[in-house]
Design a protein around this motif. Structure first.
Motif, PDB file in Angstrom:
ATOM      1  N   ALA A  13      37.259  95.840  14.196  1.00  0.00           N
ATOM      2  CA  ALA A  13      37.565  97.403  14.511  1.00  0.00           C
ATOM      3  C   ALA A  13      36.493  97.661  15.536  1.00  0.00           C
ATOM      4  O   ALA A  13      37.162  98.253  16.604  1.00  0.00           O
ATOM      5  CB  ALA A  13      37.593  98.073  13.305  1.00  0.00           C
ATOM      6  N   ALA A  14      35.200  97.361  15.481  1.00  0.00           N
ATOM      7  CA  ALA A  14      34.484  97.765  16.542  1.00  0.00           C
ATOM      8  C   ALA A  14      34.600  97.054  17.797  1.00  0.00           C
ATOM      9  O   ALA A  14      34.725  97.539  19.116  1.00  0.00           O
ATOM     10  CB  ALA A  14      32.931  97.311  16.344  1.00  0.00           C
ATOM     11  N   GLY A  15      35.550  95.800  17.792  1.00  0.00           N
ATOM     12  CA  GLY A  15      35.871  95.026  18.942  1.00  0.00           C
ATOM     13  C   GLY A  15      36.833  95.558  19.661  1.00  0.00           C
ATOM     14  O   GLY A  15      37.241  95.175  20.869  1.00  0.00           O
ATOM     15  N   THR A  16      37.405  96.457  19.108  1.00  0.00           N
ATOM     16  CA  THR A  16      38.710  97.209  19.921  1.00  0.00           C
ATOM     17  C   THR A  16      38.162  98.323  20.655  1.00  0.00           C
ATOM     18  O   THR A  16      39.183  98.999  21.266  1.00  0.00           O
ATOM     19  CB  THR A  16      39.844  97.438  18.714  1.00  0.00           C
ATOM     20  OG1 THR A  16      39.233  98.652  17.960  1.00  0.00           O
ATOM     21  CG2 THR A  16      40.166  96.521  17.799  1.00  0.00           C
ATOM     22  N   TRP A  71      29.202  93.706  24.135  1.00  0.00           N
ATOM     23  CA  TRP A  71      28.522  93.583  22.908  1.00  0.00           C
ATOM     24  C   TRP A  71      28.458  92.353  22.058  1.00  0.00           C
ATOM     25  O   TRP A  71      29.403  91.513  22.182  1.00  0.00           O
ATOM     26  CB  TRP A  71      29.380  94.880  22.047  1.00  0.00           C
ATOM     27  CG  TRP A  71      30.789  94.857  21.990  1.00  0.00           C
ATOM     28  CD1 TRP A  71      31.547  93.658  21.489  1.00  0.00           C
ATOM     29  CD2 TRP A  71      31.648  95.687  22.419  1.00  0.00           C
ATOM     30  NE1 TRP A  71      32.773  94.018  21.496  1.00  0.00           N
ATOM     31  CE2 TRP A  71      33.002  95.290  22.306  1.00  0.00           C
ATOM     32  CE3 TRP A  71      31.474  96.879  23.236  1.00  0.00           C
ATOM     33  CZ2 TRP A  71      33.938  95.947  22.556  1.00  0.00           C
ATOM     34  CZ3 TRP A  71      32.588  97.664  23.438  1.00  0.00           C
ATOM     35  CH2 TRP A  71      33.724  97.057  23.172  1.00  0.00           C
ATOM     36  N   HIS A  72      27.472  92.187  21.135  1.00  0.00           N
ATOM     37  CA  HIS A  72      27.455  91.176  20.247  1.00  0.00           C
ATOM     38  C   HIS A  72      27.010  91.628  18.983  1.00  0.00           C
ATOM     39  O   HIS A  72      25.971  92.540  18.852  1.00  0.00           O
ATOM     40  CB  HIS A  72      26.764  89.923  20.655  1.00  0.00           C
ATOM     41  CG  HIS A  72      26.880  88.726  19.737  1.00  0.00           C
ATOM     42  ND1 HIS A  72      27.767  87.973  20.109  1.00  0.00           N
ATOM     43  CD2 HIS A  72      26.017  88.190  18.732  1.00  0.00           C
ATOM     44  CE1 HIS A  72      27.609  86.800  19.090  1.00  0.00           C
ATOM     45  NE2 HIS A  72      26.504  87.309  18.529  1.00  0.00           N
ATOM     46  N   PHE A  73      27.528  91.420  17.713  1.00  0.00           N
ATOM     47  CA  PHE A  73      27.083  91.805  16.601  1.00  0.00           C
ATOM     48  C   PHE A  73      26.534  90.537  15.716  1.00  0.00           C
ATOM     49  O   PHE A  73      27.191  89.456  15.571  1.00  0.00           O
ATOM     50  CB  PHE A  73      28.251  92.470  15.895  1.00  0.00           C
ATOM     51  CG  PHE A  73      29.040  93.351  16.467  1.00  0.00           C
ATOM     52  CD1 PHE A  73      28.307  94.637  16.368  1.00  0.00           C
ATOM     53  CD2 PHE A  73      29.969  93.305  17.343  1.00  0.00           C
ATOM     54  CE1 PHE A  73      29.107  95.797  17.402  1.00  0.00           C
ATOM     55  CE2 PHE A  73      30.648  94.258  18.032  1.00  0.00           C
ATOM     56  CZ  PHE A  73      30.183  95.432  17.968  1.00  0.00           C
ATOM     57  N   GLY A  76      30.308 103.356  16.812  1.00  0.00           N
ATOM     58  CA  GLY A  76      31.197 104.553  16.301  1.00  0.00           C
ATOM     59  C   GLY A  76      32.152 103.925  15.477  1.00  0.00           C
ATOM     60  O   GLY A  76      32.517 104.621  14.134  1.00  0.00           O
ATOM     61  N   PHE A  77      33.112 103.078  16.314  1.00  0.00           N
ATOM     62  CA  PHE A  77      34.133 102.424  15.375  1.00  0.00           C
ATOM     63  C   PHE A  77      33.607 101.806  14.351  1.00  0.00           C
ATOM     64  O   PHE A  77      34.464 101.980  13.240  1.00  0.00           O
ATOM     65  CB  PHE A  77      34.772 101.472  16.507  1.00  0.00           C
ATOM     66  CG  PHE A  77      35.820 102.114  17.407  1.00  0.00           C
ATOM     67  CD1 PHE A  77      35.689 103.568  17.905  1.00  0.00           C
ATOM     68  CD2 PHE A  77      37.120 101.591  18.028  1.00  0.00           C
ATOM     69  CE1 PHE A  77      36.487 103.981  18.773  1.00  0.00           C
ATOM     70  CE2 PHE A  77      37.794 102.067  18.755  1.00  0.00           C
ATOM     71  CZ  PHE A  77      37.611 103.194  18.983  1.00  0.00           C
ATOM     72  N   MET A  78      32.696 101.196  14.207  1.00  0.00           N
ATOM     73  CA  MET A  78      32.145 100.329  13.239  1.00  0.00           C
ATOM     74  C   MET A  78      31.882 100.992  12.216  1.00  0.00           C
ATOM     75  O   MET A  78      31.850 100.950  10.783  1.00  0.00           O
ATOM     76  CB  MET A  78      31.077  99.417  13.521  1.00  0.00           C
ATOM     77  CG  MET A  78      30.345  98.601  12.278  1.00  0.00           C
ATOM     78  SD  MET A  78      29.042  97.543  13.034  1.00  0.00           S
ATOM     79  CE  MET A  78      30.038  96.181  13.596  1.00  0.00           C
TER      80      MET A  78
END
Length: 229
Positions: free
Chosen positions: A61-64, A74-76, A161-163
């Motif tokens: 979701a964060a990646g969208t 970004w990288h998680f 924020g998405f995450m």
């Protein structure tokens, strides 16, 4: 007709948009706002495990999130290894100790006082989900590229924020942690030197005796945070 984009850029039809009737739109918007108002920053976590697939979906979701030039800067890093978690907590608490002993400045420390926070960060080892977020100075829309990235902080901030919203939607509680400086994260997470540690996102189930600061329940109203011109 030019709609804000060049006609020579390759485009594809918008096929996944779903339109709702006015009543359902209003209902969904109100329900989503009410749902997010239940989100709390929690520091008391149970050590109950969380299904890794939930975390993967939150990262997905964060990646969208929208990003400058669609470079997705970004990288998680999901930190699971107990030794790395221990090292991270020790490094973070060292920085936090200096902060609370005066490095943060009197005004900042006074602002934090109603929240009751201190340099102790046991959640870095207790919480089942610990995600280090890194902002990339260079990259691109494909892995392996080394283009200049744009609007990095804005893009990564939106992704975070998405995450948080995705983890909340799954039924987990969350915490954002930003020790300063965070350079130790680069070594612990084995990330390149040209990536900037941006944030630690902590998630999991609340402890049975979890509490939140009363001060944190104070939220400005829509009228206070918006203007309609």
């Amino acid at each position: 007709m030019n709609a804000g984009h060049r006609d020579d850029a390759k485009r594809v039809p918008l096929t996944d948009y779903v339109e709702y009737g006015p009543a359902e739109m209003l209902s969904r918007a109100a329900a989503f706002a009410k749902h997010l108002k239940r989100r709390r920053t929690v520091r008391d976590f149970a050590d109950r495990p969380v299904d890794p697939e939930i975390v993967k979906h939150a990262i997905d979701a964060a990646g969208t999130a929208p990003s400058g030039a669609n470079h997705q800067p970004w990288h998680f890093v999901v930190i699971q290894d107990p030794a790395r978690r221990k090292a991270l907590r020790e490094a973070a608490e060292k920085e936090e100790k200096a902060f609370y002993e005066g490095k943060g400045g009197e005004e900042w420390l006074q602002a934090l006082s109603p929240l009751g926070t201190d340099s102790s960060k046991p959640f870095l080892e207790t919480a089942p989900v610990l995600i280090a977020v890194f902002a990339q100075k260079r990259g691109g829309e494909k892995i392996g590229q080394s283009k200049k990235n744009y609007y990095i902080n804005e893009s990564v901030g939106i992704a975070c924020g998405f995450m948080l919203a995705a983890l909340h939607e799954a039924g987990l509680v969350t915490l954002t942690h930003t020790p300063n400086p965070m350079k130790f994260l680069t070594e612990i997470c084995e990330r390149p030197a040209d990536e900037k540690p941006f944030m630690l996102i902590v998630a999991g189930y609340p402890a049975d005796d979890a509490t939140v600061p009363e001060h944190a329940l104070i939220k400005k109203t829509v009228g206070e945070i918006s203007s309609w011109l």
